[in-house]
Scaffold this motif. Structure first.
Motif, short mmCIF file in Angstrom:
data_model
loop_
_atom_site.label_atom_id
_atom_site.label_comp_id
_atom_site.label_asym_id
_atom_site.label_seq_id
_atom_site.Cartn_x
_atom_site.Cartn_y
_atom_site.Cartn_z
N THR A 182 42.11 1.98 50.86
CA THR A 182 40.99 1.42 51.63
C THR A 182 41.50 0.47 52.70
O THR A 182 41.05 0.51 53.85
CB THR A 182 40.02 0.67 50.70
OG1 THR A 182 39.51 1.59 49.72
CG2 THR A 182 38.86 0.07 51.47
N ALA A 183 42.45 -0.39 52.33
CA ALA A 183 42.99 -1.35 53.30
C ALA A 183 43.82 -0.65 54.38
O ALA A 183 43.76 -1.02 55.55
CB ALA A 183 43.83 -2.39 52.58
N SER A 184 44.55 0.38 53.99
CA SER A 184 45.45 1.05 54.95
C SER A 184 44.69 1.85 55.99
O SER A 184 45.22 2.12 57.07
CB SER A 184 46.42 1.96 54.20
OG SER A 184 45.74 3.05 53.61
N LEU A 185 43.45 2.23 55.69
CA LEU A 185 42.67 3.04 56.63
C LEU A 185 41.72 2.21 57.48
O LEU A 185 40.85 2.76 58.16
CB LEU A 185 41.88 4.11 55.86
CG LEU A 185 42.72 5.21 55.20
CD1 LEU A 185 41.84 6.13 54.38
CD2 LEU A 185 43.48 6.00 56.24
N ALA A 186 41.87 0.89 57.43
CA ALA A 186 40.99 0.04 58.23
C ALA A 186 41.09 0.40 59.70
O ALA A 186 42.17 0.54 60.26
CB ALA A 186 41.37 -1.43 58.02
N ALA A 187 39.94 0.57 60.33
CA ALA A 187 39.88 0.94 61.75
C ALA A 187 38.60 0.36 62.33
O ALA A 187 37.59 0.21 61.62
CB ALA A 187 39.92 2.45 61.92
N PRO A 188 38.59 0.04 63.63
CA PRO A 188 37.39 -0.54 64.25
C PRO A 188 36.20 0.42 64.18
O PRO A 188 36.36 1.64 64.25
CB PRO A 188 37.82 -0.78 65.70
CG PRO A 188 39.31 -0.82 65.67
CD PRO A 188 39.72 0.12 64.57
N THR A 189 35.04 -0.16 64.04
CA THR A 189 33.79 0.59 64.03
C THR A 189 32.87 0.02 65.09
O THR A 189 32.79 -1.21 65.26
CB THR A 189 33.10 0.51 62.66
OG1 THR A 189 33.98 1.05 61.67
CG2 THR A 189 31.80 1.28 62.64
N LEU A 190 32.17 0.86 65.80
CA LEU A 190 31.24 0.41 66.83
C LEU A 190 30.21 -0.53 66.21
O LEU A 190 29.68 -0.25 65.12
CB LEU A 190 30.54 1.62 67.45
CG LEU A 190 30.07 1.50 68.90
CD1 LEU A 190 31.25 1.27 69.83
CD2 LEU A 190 29.33 2.77 69.31
N ALA A 191 29.94 -1.65 66.87
CA ALA A 191 29.05 -2.65 66.30
C ALA A 191 27.58 -2.32 66.51
O ALA A 191 26.73 -2.70 65.70
CB ALA A 191 29.35 -4.03 66.91
N ARG A 192 27.25 -1.62 67.59
CA ARG A 192 25.85 -1.31 67.90
C ARG A 192 25.80 -0.05 68.74
O ARG A 192 26.81 0.38 69.31
CB ARG A 192 25.20 -2.47 68.65
CG ARG A 192 25.85 -2.80 69.98
CD ARG A 192 25.24 -4.03 70.61
NE ARG A 192 25.88 -4.37 71.88
CZ ARG A 192 25.57 -3.84 73.06
NH1 ARG A 192 24.61 -2.92 73.13
NH2 ARG A 192 26.19 -4.22 74.16
N PRO A 193 24.62 0.58 68.84
CA PRO A 193 24.51 1.79 69.66
C PRO A 193 24.79 1.49 71.14
O PRO A 193 24.44 0.43 71.65
CB PRO A 193 23.05 2.23 69.46
CG PRO A 193 22.63 1.59 68.17
CD PRO A 193 23.36 0.28 68.12
N LEU A 194 25.45 2.43 71.81
CA LEU A 194 25.74 2.35 73.23
C LEU A 194 25.26 3.64 73.89
O LEU A 194 25.40 4.73 73.32
CB LEU A 194 27.24 2.16 73.47
CG LEU A 194 27.87 0.89 72.89
CD1 LEU A 194 29.38 0.89 73.11
CD2 LEU A 194 27.24 -0.36 73.50
N PHE A 195 24.72 3.50 75.09
CA PHE A 195 24.08 4.63 75.73
C PHE A 195 24.73 4.95 77.07
O PHE A 195 25.22 4.07 77.78
CB PHE A 195 22.58 4.33 75.94
CG PHE A 195 21.87 3.97 74.67
CD1 PHE A 195 21.46 4.96 73.79
CD2 PHE A 195 21.63 2.63 74.33
CE1 PHE A 195 20.83 4.62 72.60
CE2 PHE A 195 21.00 2.30 73.15
CZ PHE A 195 20.58 3.30 72.28
N SER A 196 24.73 6.24 77.39
CA SER A 196 25.24 6.76 78.67
C SER A 196 26.66 6.27 78.94
O SER A 196 26.94 5.65 79.98
CB SER A 196 24.30 6.37 79.82
OG SER A 196 23.02 6.93 79.62
N LEU A 197 27.55 6.54 77.99
CA LEU A 197 28.95 6.15 78.13
C LEU A 197 29.78 7.36 78.56
O LEU A 197 29.48 8.50 78.20
CB LEU A 197 29.51 5.66 76.79
CG LEU A 197 28.93 4.40 76.17
CD1 LEU A 197 29.56 4.20 74.81
CD2 LEU A 197 29.20 3.19 77.05
N ASN A 198 30.83 7.09 79.28
CA ASN A 198 31.86 8.09 79.52
C ASN A 198 32.87 7.99 78.38
O ASN A 198 33.55 6.97 78.23
CB ASN A 198 32.55 7.86 80.86
CG ASN A 198 31.71 8.35 82.02
OD1 ASN A 198 31.17 9.45 81.98
ND2 ASN A 198 31.58 7.54 83.07
#
Length: 708
Positions: free
Chosen positions: A87-103
């Motif tokens: 669990t600790a080794s797979l830590a990765a950032p996660t989007l905090a909130r929805p984002l719209f019309s992104l490239n």
């Protein structure tokens, strides 16, 4: 009877040869305990417990029960520490909130074929647009469903697409399926969908063995769907390379309702055919050359090549848990051939479980692991118990004048009994995870399994052999005929009355009791094994927990209620099919509908009207607001307000106010109403302070009823 302690020790000593079978159970117990904890443990806890257990094992007398228990404690501690480390080794950032019309730009690491499109997983992601996170918080992987007209893709291509992204969704209600936990172990930081056709900005090649296999799997799936573009093609892609996302939704539902869904998962049936085909070709090929056959052991050469084929096929299929289990069992059986030893069946299962849990300990919590191992353990234990009866029947058949009739009857009986055992063993797990029980799976399997084994899979394996030469259509077309017949069986059986029933969600204690009782019944051989039956019965009799009366989705946009008849309804201006179906399914219902009331209830002020729904249960007056303009009206006349708009700062009259900000912070909400109090539970509070839970907090409390 002698002293109970003495009797138990006698039974254990008589079962000494079966002690090893409990090793993966202990390993799994440590993993299960980890997932049940309300907060993340320190990484040193597992190793410390393992070291202590090793010390106890060393100090215990050799061959004693104390040493066996200490070794079990070592396995449990190892499982606990292993999953905590993973669990600790797979830590990765996660989007905090929805984002719209992104490239969204990234390298394609996986391609999943859908019935009506393509879904890709991108790595080395770059986001451009409003509100993008800083580089150190950029998601490691992003999954995007592409729009129609997506360009041809291969693993390694760099893709640019305009998309909406959001964090992985949490449970639709407290205790429901937790996709956020699944996404954590896949390092999936965001999911979304394309707003325009994607563009390949750089063609690439897969790097490394795993990526090369992923690319090969995607290419094979594409070629299958090119030859068989309809529903049959999706099933073929699932059967041959594990591409279950390509299966048509109606076909998948019919397979589940008819009890044939297990055929879509690459498991023992597929691996056995690969191993059997390779061993048969090699052994008979060597036998055709007498000079060669006299100098080498054809059986061992065939076993080596069959093992290599099984490993390659499992990797090509993406190594799902059932395939890992089947491949591990086949590998042990083939190694036994190489070592001139006889493999014990349940020991194969035990070591296969150890391998799967060591590779991916988080798989223990998934339906795939639980149902796959439950079926194979029950089947082997059942056939072991029936061995004396089978010998007597075989002897009678040998001396019968109608030997052929006995053999046909034995084959049909074996198929029927096998289906019954597997259905019973997996039924409770299917009810727990999917709220669905197939009642006519025996009929469908008696028709579908032989069709798959004797027609579909042989053509499929031939298609795989012909694919390097571009001749796969010669085998895929007749395979498609068989799949169409299989689909027809699934639809026909699923259409019968009561072919499948929905059941309310079972409590977690039921899963523990069913697993413990089933293992006790299957892993021991003496009569005390039957003590597992009452444990299983208790697990089934616990029944579903009380259903909530009010519900709010994790994004705070969908509100629901359960009426006096126990039927779940959506009571908000906005609905979400996945959320509403999850709510209804957990109560054993087919789907949630919009809430409507009778004329008398409307006259009493109940029902929905332009953004405001009013309901009453006992002393409680409830308002569900979807329109900001109706907020003041709701707050002035209700005891409980559920609002899809911001309400906390402006709604002071009610005893309890829950708005969308509460949902964003604490996840989906569920409320239970009685005459005195309201019990409130949140998805994040129920899951605890774990890495995959955003904004976790234990927000469970009680509110007094009006006049109480």
């Amino acid at each position: 009877m002698s002293n109970p302690r003495v009797w138990i020790l006698e039974q254990l000593d008589a079962e000494r040869g079966r002690w090893m079978l409990w090793l993966p159970v202990a390993l799994g117990l440590g993993i299960a305990v980890y997932f049940e904890l309300p907060s993340e443990p320190a990484l040193w806890v597992g190793p410390a417990l393992a070291a202590l257990s090793v010390g106890l094992a060393v100090l215990s007398p050799a061959g004693s029960l104390a040493r066996a228990l200490a070794i079990g404690a070592v396995a449990a501690s190892t499982g606990f520490g292993l999953v905590a480390w993973r669990t600790a080794s797979l830590a990765a950032p996660t989007l905090a909130r929805p984002l719209f019309s992104l490239n969204v730009e990234g390298r394609v690491s996986d391609i999943q074929r859908l019935p009506d499109g393509v879904r890709v997983v991108l790595e080395a992601v770059r986001l451009r647009g409003n509100g993008v996170p800083p580089p150190e918080m950029m998601p490691t992987k992003v999954r995007v469903t592409l729009s129609r007209g997506a360009p041809p893709l291969t693993i390694g291509d760099r893709l640019l697409v305009l998309a909406n992204l959001s964090p992985p969704a949490g449970p639709a209600s407290p205790g429901a399926f937790d996709f956020q936990r699944v996404a954590w172990y896949q390092q999936l930081g965001a999911v979304g969908y394309a707003l325009a056709p994607a563009t390949v900005i750089e063609r690439g090649k897969p790097d490394g063995f795993v990526r090369t296999l992923d690319a090969l799997r995607a290419d094979v799936a594409a070629r299958i769907l090119e030859v068989l573009p309809g529903p049959a093609g999706g099933v073929v892609a699932s059967l041959l390379v594990g591409e279950q996302t390509a299966v048509d939704k109606n076909v998948a539902q019919a397979m589940r309702d008819s009890g044939l869904a297990h055929i879509l998962s690459i498991s023992g049936l597929h691996i056995v055919f690969v191993v059997g085909l390779v061993m048969g070709i090699v052994r008979y090929g060597i036998a055709l050359v007498p000079a060669l056959a006299l100098r080498i052991d054809a059986k061992k050469v065939a076993a080596v090549l069959a093992l290599m084929a099984a490993l390659f096929y499992t990797a090509l299929a993406g190594a799902p848990v059932p395939a890992q289990r089947a491949c591990a069992m086949a590998a042990f059986a083939l190694l036994a051939i190489l070592l001139d030893r006889t493999a014990l069946s349940l020991r194969l299962v035990a070591w296969s479980a150890v391998i799967v849990l060591v590779i991916a300990p988080e798989s223990l919590t998934g339906a795939s692991f639980q149902m796959s191992f439950a079926a194979v353990v029950a089947l082997i234990a059942g056939w072991e118990s029936a061995a004396p009866l089978r010998r007597r029947l075989h002897e009678r058949a040998e001396f019968s004048d109608h030997r052929w009739a006995w053999r046909i009857g034995a084959a049909l009986a074996a198929s029927l009994v096998t289906t019954l055992i597997a259905s019973v063993a997996t039924g409770a797990f299917a009810a727990y995870h999917f709220n669905r029980l197939s009642l006519l799976g025996v009929v469908a399997n008696l028709l579908g399994v032989p069709l798959t084994g004797f027609w579909i899979m042989p053509w499929g394996l031939l298609a795989m052999l012909l694919m390097p030469f571009g001749l796969e259509s010669l085998a895929l077309v007749p395979m498609g005929w068989g799949v169409e017949a299989l689909n027809a069986i699934a639809f026909h059986v699923a259409a019968w009355p009561e072919s499948a029933v929905l059941v309310p969600s079972l409590p977690g204690a039921s899963l523990w009791l069913l697993t413990a009782g089933g293992l006790w019944l299957c892993l021991w051989r003496r009569r005390w094994r039957y003590a597992g039956l009452p444990v299983v019965a208790i697990g089934l009799l616990l029944g579903p927990p009380p259903a909530p009366d009010l519900l709010m989705s994790e994004d705070g946009r969908v509100l629901g209620l359960r009426d006096e008849k126990g039927v779940v309804h959506v009571a908000s201006a906005r609905t979400d099919r996945f959320v509403s179906e999850s709510w209804a399914r957990r109560q054993g219902q087919e789907g949630a509908k919009r809430w409507t009331v009778s004329a008398d209830e409307q006259a009493a002020g109940l029902g929905c009207n332009t953004g405001l729904c009013r309901w009453r249960k006992g002393p409680w007056r409830i308002a569900m607001v979807s329109d900001e303009k109706r907020l003041a009206e709701a707050c002035g006349s209700a005891d409980i307000v559920l609002s899809t708009v911001d309400a906390q700062a402006r709604c002071r009259g009610p005893r309890l106010v829950i708005d969308r900000r509460d949902a964003w912070k604490d996840g989906a909400h569920a409320l239970w109403l009685d005459d005195l109090t309201v019990r409130r539970e949140t998805a994040n509070g129920r899951r605890g302070d774990r890495p995959w839970v955003p904004n976790s907090s234990m927000r469970q409390g009680a509110v007094k009823a009006p006049g109480a």
